[in-house]
Design a protein around this motif. Structure first.
Motif, PDB file in Angstrom:
ATOM      1  N   VAL A 168       0.805  -1.235   0.000  1.00  0.00           N
ATOM      2  CA  VAL A 168       0.000   0.000   0.000  1.00  0.00           C
ATOM      3  C   VAL A 168       0.832   1.276   0.000  1.00  0.00           C
ATOM      4  CG1 VAL A 168      -2.250  -0.635   0.894  1.00  0.00           C
ATOM      5  CG2 VAL A 168      -0.362  -0.255   2.481  1.00  0.00           C
ATOM      6  N   ARG A 169       1.968   1.250   0.686  1.00  0.00           N
ATOM      7  CA  ARG A 169       2.637   2.553   0.783  1.00  0.00           C
ATOM      8  C   ARG A 169       3.771   2.699  -0.220  1.00  0.00           C
ATOM      9  NH1 ARG A 169       6.962   2.218   5.105  1.00  0.00           N
ATOM     10  NH2 ARG A 169       7.119  -0.011   5.332  1.00  0.00           N
ATOM     11  N   SER A 170       3.788   1.844  -1.246  1.00  0.00           N
ATOM     12  CA  SER A 170       4.783   1.930  -2.313  1.00  0.00           C
ATOM     13  C   SER A 170       6.179   2.184  -1.756  1.00  0.00           C
ATOM     14  CB  SER A 170       4.438   3.039  -3.299  1.00  0.00           C
ATOM     15  OG  SER A 170       3.071   3.055  -3.562  1.00  0.00           O
ATOM     16  N   PRO A 171       6.731   1.228  -1.018  1.00  0.00           N
ATOM     17  CA  PRO A 171       8.036   1.441  -0.403  1.00  0.00           C
ATOM     18  C   PRO A 171       9.161   1.309  -1.423  1.00  0.00           C
ATOM     19  CG  PRO A 171       7.312  -0.779   0.025  1.00  0.00           C
ATOM     20  CD  PRO A 171       6.225  -0.129  -0.762  1.00  0.00           C
ATOM     21  N   LYS A 172      10.382   1.639  -0.983  1.00  0.00           N
ATOM     22  CA  LYS A 172      11.540   1.520  -1.862  1.00  0.00           C
ATOM     23  C   LYS A 172      11.837   0.059  -2.156  1.00  0.00           C
ATOM     24  CE  LYS A 172      14.143   5.624  -0.503  1.00  0.00           C
ATOM     25  NZ  LYS A 172      15.072   6.028   0.546  1.00  0.00           N
ATOM     26  N   ALA A 173      11.562  -0.802  -1.176  1.00  0.00           N
ATOM     27  CA  ALA A 173      11.890  -2.215  -1.367  1.00  0.00           C
ATOM     28  C   ALA A 173      10.967  -3.093  -0.527  1.00  0.00           C
ATOM     29  CB  ALA A 173      13.338  -2.466  -0.967  1.00  0.00           C
ATOM     30  N   PHE A 174      10.776  -4.317  -0.990  1.00  0.00           N
ATOM     31  CA  PHE A 174      10.059  -5.324  -0.210  1.00  0.00           C
ATOM     32  C   PHE A 174      11.057  -6.315   0.349  1.00  0.00           C
ATOM     33  CE2 PHE A 174       6.580  -4.856  -3.552  1.00  0.00           C
ATOM     34  CZ  PHE A 174       5.888  -3.935  -2.792  1.00  0.00           C
ATOM     35  N   LEU A 175      10.844  -6.683   1.593  1.00  0.00           N
ATOM     36  CA  LEU A 175      11.625  -7.763   2.172  1.00  0.00           C
ATOM     37  C   LEU A 175      10.640  -8.874   2.516  1.00  0.00           C
ATOM     38  CD1 LEU A 175      13.806  -5.663   4.632  1.00  0.00           C
ATOM     39  CD2 LEU A 175      14.247  -6.199   2.245  1.00  0.00           C
ATOM     40  N   MET A 176      10.936 -10.077   2.100  1.00  0.00           N
ATOM     41  CA  MET A 176      10.011 -11.173   2.394  1.00  0.00           C
ATOM     42  C   MET A 176      10.767 -12.300   3.076  1.00  0.00           C
ATOM     43  SD  MET A 176       7.596 -11.202  -0.890  1.00  0.00           S
ATOM     44  CE  MET A 176       7.108  -9.674  -1.673  1.00  0.00           C
ATOM     45  N   ASP A 177      10.262 -12.671   4.254  1.00  0.00           N
ATOM     46  CA  ASP A 177      10.929 -13.696   5.044  1.00  0.00           C
ATOM     47  C   ASP A 177      10.117 -14.983   4.958  1.00  0.00           C
ATOM     48  OD1 ASP A 177      12.430 -15.126   6.766  1.00  0.00           O
ATOM     49  OD2 ASP A 177      12.100 -13.850   8.509  1.00  0.00           O
ATOM     50  N   GLU A 178      10.489 -15.864   4.066  1.00  0.00           N
ATOM     51  CA  GLU A 178       9.788 -17.131   3.849  1.00  0.00           C
ATOM     52  C   GLU A 178       8.274 -16.937   3.847  1.00  0.00           C
ATOM     53  OE1 GLU A 178      11.287 -20.518   5.704  1.00  0.00           O
ATOM     54  OE2 GLU A 178      13.292 -19.727   6.018  1.00  0.00           O
ATOM     55  N   PRO A 179       7.769 -16.079   2.987  1.00  0.00           N
ATOM     56  CA  PRO A 179       6.347 -15.720   3.089  1.00  0.00           C
ATOM     57  C   PRO A 179       5.404 -16.861   2.734  1.00  0.00           C
ATOM     58  CG  PRO A 179       7.285 -14.768   1.110  1.00  0.00           C
ATOM     59  CD  PRO A 179       8.427 -15.393   1.862  1.00  0.00           C
ATOM     60  N   LEU A 180       5.900 -17.878   2.033  1.00  0.00           N
ATOM     61  CA  LEU A 180       4.978 -18.919   1.572  1.00  0.00           C
ATOM     62  C   LEU A 180       5.115 -20.219   2.352  1.00  0.00           C
ATOM     63  CD1 LEU A 180       5.381 -18.420  -2.278  1.00  0.00           C
ATOM     64  CD2 LEU A 180       3.827 -17.270  -0.717  1.00  0.00           C
ATOM     65  N   SER A 181       6.031 -20.255   3.313  1.00  0.00           N
ATOM     66  CA  SER A 181       6.348 -21.564   3.905  1.00  0.00           C
ATOM     67  C   SER A 181       5.234 -22.084   4.801  1.00  0.00           C
ATOM     68  CB  SER A 181       7.662 -21.488   4.669  1.00  0.00           C
ATOM     69  OG  SER A 181       7.538 -20.577   5.714  1.00  0.00           O
ATOM     70  N   ASN A 182       4.282 -21.232   5.178  1.00  0.00           N
ATOM     71  CA  ASN A 182       3.187 -21.721   6.011  1.00  0.00           C
ATOM     72  C   ASN A 182       1.991 -22.209   5.203  1.00  0.00           C
ATOM     73  OD1 ASN A 182       4.222 -21.540   8.545  1.00  0.00           O
ATOM     74  ND2 ASN A 182       3.547 -19.463   8.903  1.00  0.00           N
ATOM     75  N   LEU A 183       2.095 -22.136   3.883  1.00  0.00           N
ATOM     76  CA  LEU A 183       0.957 -22.544   3.062  1.00  0.00           C
ATOM     77  C   LEU A 183       1.124 -24.000   2.643  1.00  0.00           C
ATOM     78  CD1 LEU A 183       0.825 -19.400   0.768  1.00  0.00           C
ATOM     79  CD2 LEU A 183      -0.566 -19.864   2.769  1.00  0.00           C
TER      80      LEU A 183
END
Lengths: 394, 281
Positions: free
Chosen positions: A150-165
């Protein structure tokens, strides 16, 4: 949007433990980069240091050309998606997604507009007024993504975002994460221990082990030209087969018999000052049932006969498992990989060989089969330090 | 399935109903007895009937016509509310620090607060009496509020730190990443989630302060700060031959009401499982 530069970034804990050791990574603007490695390799610590959730002991972190070591997370203008999603349970989906904007004191109309937009992209419009506890895992994951975009940041950091699926949903979300990143064009650093995600998602992959970067490169390059034993064993599924071998006068004696090396491999090994004892690495797809090959093709490789232990027919291909007598290849890297995958706990005599044969192969379980492998594609590793003796950067 | 187990279920139900009834009766009979006494006239007070033969509100009228009880009620409510508010605010901050932060002397702090809770209060009464007299705190509101806070804090810290430990730490990290200062993260994310814990603690602390008799009787001397439990002891009958049993019972009933209201009011805010959905499993 901005590039992120890690310049000799080091993390040492107060008890002296070195979590991350002099990591140098230059992440270009808009690039999707994956940090991958077994648990405890320092990938999450590296991500947390970029986020500002952990202090950097030594080295410099630059985002958009500016040193940000001393800045609080909120002043770095980056968003993070957590493995556990970390949604605020007392807020609705709408409030969750609006939270970063509210903190930034954005006016109501803009908040409403941005949240609606993000919800549309992520297909969350009909869930905006629900609480996270009433959402499915996949929906929660999307809310977490929404809060980041939503806030259009400079960068995204993702920490194993899919491992719980669960596996199926993970596959779907993987493609949607990829599409989203392309669509937004935002620099993304993605941490995973799943080498499928590493191979499919990123522009470049950073393989880490014990706090040290092993190799950085495009997924296919890492697959074809691993810099060392660790990268070779980590990237690829099923993973590369390793066995001990002795190198003598350009010929290799292996548990699969005497192998005459191809020119490329021989010259590379000579150039690299290969020791006598080496570890031979062959990817499963470089094996083939000798019966389905013509003579010309067969001549380019080496053939051995073995009994099939287990045969898995996938329809499009067959995986044949053999037991190779003799010692297993051993090195610190391989031991660590085995410990990470849990295979160290599986008792076995001799080493197991995984081969991918074409569907036309007549191999049967328990039956004997002649197997060919491509000697041009084999890789040799130094057992003492794990370096790839046949590595070439082209 | 239901048919097969229904026999067992009925047996279980009966057994639990009996146990429940026994517990409730055991707990409520003395309360009902006091209630019954408070409605009896002076003449029938000792007749041994559980249900009054003559109903009367005279006892209630009596206690509310004397200043003594009304002032004590005001003191009780004021002192208990102020002590509860301060103890809960301090306890929240301390519990948060204990649950979340690593700082030197943390275990010493926890140990000391345990020590305070274990200390026999009665052994502190005479020193406190001397201290408060020389500090001019004797027979004042702060003179009771301060010891109440001291003894309520360990309780508050223990209850609250258990609640704080339940809140996933990642929520705070997420708030920081979303641009919150530590203060904003605490106020807008952590505190709302700890609310059930805060209300539970508030109830426990309030009951502790409201019911205290030891400090109330020892550290007060006039209606300026005497709370209801202490004031009850100063009730006198119309003559020296008359016991004020009925009035004491009426007062006892009246001072139970704020506790019931307080609990009912805050209970609605104790929503179990408020944090569900924050993180997976």
């Amino acid at each position: 949007m901005a590039e992120i530069v890690l310049d000799k970034v080091t993390k040492r804990y107060p008890d002296g433990a070195l979590a991350v050791n002099e990591v140098n990574i230059e992440i270009a603007d808009g690039e999707f980069i994956i940090l991958v490695g077994p648990s405890g390799c320092g990938k999450s610590t590296t991500l947390n240091m970029i986020a500002g959730l952990e202090d950097i002991t030594e080295g410099e972190l630059r985002i958009g050309g500016q040193r940000v070591n001393e800045r609080a997370p909120k002043d770095r203008d980056i968003a993070m998606v957590f493995q556990s999603y970390a949604l605020y349970p007392h807020m609705t989906v709408r409030e969750n997604m609006a939270f970063p904007l509210r903190l930034a004191k954005v006016d109501n109309a803009t908040v409403e507009k941005k949240v609606t937009e993000a919800a549309k992209i992520l297909d969350l419009t009909q869930h905006l007024d629900r609480k996270p506890s009433n959402l499915s895992g996949g929906q929660r994951q999307r809310v977490a993504m929404g809060r980041a975009i939503v806030r259009s940041p400079k960068a995204f950091l993702m920490d194993e975002p899919l491992s719980n699926l669960d596996a199926k949903l993970r596959g779907q979300m993987r493609t949607s994460v990829s599409r989203l990143q392309k669509q937004l064009g935002t620099t993304t650093v993605y941490v995973t221990h799943d080498q499928t995600e590493a191979m499919t998602l990123g522009d470049r992959v950073v393989v880490m082990r014990g706090g040290v970067v092993q190799q950085i490169g495009a997924p296919q390059f890492l697959y074809d030209h691993p810099a060392n034993l660790f990268v070779a064993g980590f990237i690829g599924s099923p993973s590369m087969n390793f066995m001990p071998a002795t190198l003598e006068n350009g010929a290799l004696s292996t548990p699969l018999g005497q192998v005459a090396l191809g020119d490329r491999v021989r010259s590379a090994a000579e150039k690299a000052n290969a020791p006598r004892e080496v570890i031979l690495g062959v990817r499963p797809e470089h094996f083939e049932d000798a019966a389905v090959l013509d003579e010309a093709a067969k001549a380019r490789g080496s053939v051995f006969t073995a009994q099939v232990d287990v045969l898995e027919s996938m329809g499009s291909e067959k995986y044949a498992y053999f037991t190779v007598d003799g010692e297993q290849a051993s090195s610190a890297e391989l031991a660590e990989l085995a410990a990470d995958s849990g295979s160290a706990d599986v008792p076995s005599s001799g080493s197991q060989l995984v081969t991918r044969l074409s569907a036309a192969s007549g191999a049967t379980e328990g039956g004997s089969v002649q197997v060919w492998f491509d000697t041009e594609k084999v890789q040799l590793f130094d057992p003492s330090d794990g370096r790839n003796l046949t590595y070439s950067a082209e | 399935m239901a048919v097969i187990t229904s026999g067992v279920d009925t047996g279980r139900k009966v057994r639990w109903t009996i146990i429940d009834v026994v517990v409730v009766v055991y707990a409520l009979v003395p309360v009902l007895w006091i209630l019954s006494l408070s409605f009896k006239t002076k003449a029938t007070l000792g007749d041994g009937n559980f249900i009054p033969r003559e109903w009367s509100l005279q006892n209630y009228a009596d206690i509310f016509t004397t200043n003594e009880f009304l002032l004590a009620l005001v003191n009780s409510i004021g002192i208990a509310l102020i002590a509860t508010a301060i103890a809960v605010v301090l306890g929240t901050m301390a519990a948060y620090a204990i649950a979340r932060l690593e700082f030197p002397g943390k275990s010493a702090l926890v140990g000391f607060s345990l020590l305070v809770a274990m200390f026999p209060q009665v052994s502190l009464v005479s020193p406190l009496f001397d201290i408060e007299r020389s500090l001019n705190l004797f027979d004042t509101w702060p003179g009771l509020i301060l010891p109440y806070i001291t003894f309520a804090l360990p309780l508050a810290i223990y209850t609250l730190s258990a609640f704080f430990r339940e809140i996933p730490w990642e929520l705070e990290k997420a708030a920081k990443m979303d641009g919150a200062t530590p203060g904003q993260a605490f106020r807008r994310v952590i505190a709302p989630l700890a609310a059930p814990g805060v209300f539970t603690t508030a109830i426990l602390v309030f009951i502790f302060c409201w019911n205290d008799f030891l400090f109330a009787i020892s550290l007060t001397s006039t209606t300026r700060s005497r709370t209801v439990p202490a004031a009850l002891q100063f009730f006198t009958g119309a003559s020296q031959f008359e016991s004020p049993t009925g009035q004491i019972c009426a007062a006892a009933v009246v001072i139970t009401i704020p506790i019931v209201l307080f609990v009912l009011f805050f209970q609605r805010r104790i929503v179990a499982g408020l944090t569900s959905g924050a993180v997976k499993g």
